[in-house]
Design a protein around this motif. Sequence first.
Motif, PDB file in Angstrom:
ATOM      1  N   GLY B   8       0.845  -1.184   0.000  1.00  0.00           N
ATOM      2  CA  GLY B   8       0.000   0.000   0.000  1.00  0.00           C
ATOM      3  C   GLY B   8       0.882   1.235   0.000  1.00  0.00           C
ATOM      4  O   GLY B   8       0.871   2.049  -0.922  1.00  0.00           O
ATOM      5  N   LYS B   9       1.704   1.337   1.029  1.00  0.00           N
ATOM      6  CA  LYS B   9       2.590   2.481   1.177  1.00  0.00           C
ATOM      7  C   LYS B   9       3.749   2.376   0.187  1.00  0.00           C
ATOM      8  O   LYS B   9       4.232   1.279  -0.088  1.00  0.00           O
ATOM      9  CB  LYS B   9       3.125   2.483   2.614  1.00  0.00           C
ATOM     10  N   GLY B  10       4.206   3.493  -0.300  1.00  0.00           N
ATOM     11  CA  GLY B  10       5.378   3.509  -1.168  1.00  0.00           C
ATOM     12  C   GLY B  10       6.653   3.426  -0.343  1.00  0.00           C
ATOM     13  O   GLY B  10       6.661   3.736   0.852  1.00  0.00           O
ATOM     14  N   PRO B 178       3.040   1.189  -5.971  1.00  0.00           N
ATOM     15  CA  PRO B 178       2.446   1.330  -4.639  1.00  0.00           C
ATOM     16  C   PRO B 178       0.988   1.748  -4.751  1.00  0.00           C
ATOM     17  O   PRO B 178       0.505   2.048  -5.840  1.00  0.00           O
ATOM     18  CB  PRO B 178       3.276   2.445  -3.999  1.00  0.00           C
ATOM     19  N   GLY B 179       0.303   1.754  -3.613  1.00  0.00           N
ATOM     20  CA  GLY B 179      -1.081   2.227  -3.586  1.00  0.00           C
ATOM     21  C   GLY B 179      -2.079   1.103  -3.644  1.00  0.00           C
ATOM     22  O   GLY B 179      -1.731  -0.079  -3.478  1.00  0.00           O
ATOM     23  N   ASP B 207      -1.535   1.210   5.650  1.00  0.00           N
ATOM     24  CA  ASP B 207      -1.543   0.966   4.215  1.00  0.00           C
ATOM     25  C   ASP B 207      -1.528  -0.526   3.899  1.00  0.00           C
ATOM     26  O   ASP B 207      -2.025  -0.944   2.850  1.00  0.00           O
ATOM     27  CB  ASP B 207      -0.360   1.688   3.551  1.00  0.00           C
TER      28      ASP B 207
END
Lengths: 293, 295
Positions: B8-10, B178-179, B207
């Motif tokens: 999720g998080k970069g 990411p994301g 995330d």
Amino acid sequence: MKQLVVLGGKGGTGKTTVVAALAQLMATEGRLVLADADVDAPNLGLLLAPEVLYGERFVGGSEAVIDETACIGCGTCQDVCRYDAVLATDGVYTVDAIACEGCAACHYACPAGCIDMEPAESGEWYRSMTRLGDLVHARLFAGQENSGKLVSLVRHQAQVLAQDRDARWVLIDGSPGIGCPVIAAVTGADLALMVAEPTVSGQHDLDRVLGVAAHFRVPAAVVINKGDINPGRSAEIEAYCRERDLPMLGVLPYDDAAMAAMRQGRTVTEASDGPLAQALRGLWAVLKPMLGQ
Amino acid sequence: MRLVIASGKGGTGKTLVATSLALVAAERATGSDALPALLDADVEAPNVALFVRAEVSETVAVERLVPVVNAALCTHCGRCAEVCQFNAIAALPTQTLVFAELCHGCGSCALQCPAGAITEEPQPMGRVTLGQAAGLRLGEGELQVGEAMATPVIRALKHEAQRRGWDGEALTIIDAPPGTACPVIEALRGADAALLVTEPTPFGLHDLRMAVEVARDVLGLPVGVAINRDDGGDGSVAAYCAQEGLPVLLRLPLEREIAAAYSDGQPLVTALPRYRPTFEAALDALLALAEEAQP
């Protein structure tokens, strides 16, 4: 009112840590509105304990739904769909909602008129109060499209709020990458602050995100984070900025205080007076005049 | 077998994990096996090539189709603007304007134009690079600066790899963006398992939850977790994984040496071979997770 957007290209370079500290420093001098434009990994709220005052569903687009009872099984919808979103199982046509782009090509092409476009709720946005000022933030539902549209909505609401409040600054926390959410975050900002990391990936991605800012004619400045992880590469980024006449606003040191502050739900400048907190104060001192105030 | 490394998080270490897993897989492949492939689907910030230098054998342009209105044929009926869901066409009384940057390339306007005045022309939006290095097949997608949509480039990367039979029996490892939005979905679609890389911080946990929603709940994939920069200081990620029944397949400590090797573009298992067994075990565990879920 001036709008500052913080970007990085590469993920995890410290955008949110920098935004939170700048917000705390800005808040001691004037009113600001914060906007979290990283709608598929929104983390600013984790440091600011927002009290949500208003929230609303976000309808970013629509998705096609086939009425099976009226379907004549001709397959036109599947032929015109360029997103492989129409599935046929034993002659029964259905739409894969995740793959559907919401373009409505099938809706208009269906000779039986049996495909409807239904609004797709793809997220939520909120207006909140924090100890540092107003925060506009959002959450894109898992796997949804239109994150750029949701970012534009967050930006718009933050601007409206800033005008209402007569705020001096809108401070925008951007997302990684260079695609639609980043374009939506940077367009129309007064300055883009790039948080760069002294790594091969950091250098490569910085170059690309600077390209996006230039493409949309937003002036940019650079700050290096965790510079002491690799002083050689940090110096290379400084040289890169000099060659391009890009303002280099400083080098932030690696400091355990960043992780410690995050775990306490505080900004670095609230939680510490160590080297990183001091460097962030130095950053704000050079940034503020660039915002014309 | 297709394994996707996502988060999720970069900046949690997807590329660090993906490159070392792929290098370990390459070492293991014996002469008769097809070469494993590593695909860089983080097309907005593609970094794999900085760590594993490929001998590039082919470059394929990725284009999108945008409408072009033939003014001589246009009757200004406004049908194209009416059917466009993305506000990419403005039909004025004497002129029809196309805003190419808003166009999703669906082709609906050309299909619906009653005067046949709209054709579609390819416009470059990125490229796919294919090559080989260190016993690996390497593919990279790259979104052109200024272009908004990453998903078609990811789709093209997967398509080009498939077309060359890279998938088949061999292992494919995909480094995802990411994301949790549409580009991540495209990278994960068709995977046999996902490894979600996170860090033991409140941001990492928040995330990770969102990434689990996408990979496990929306797409129904078997999911394992990698905890990077583990300083032992925050047990909430491990507690969350235990509670959700998510296996932690890889742990890397918070170490300056790892960060330094990464910063200079050295794959971890090359720079610090003591981590090789860690990645071998993680690869085995991830493959087992994927195999268990096979019908």
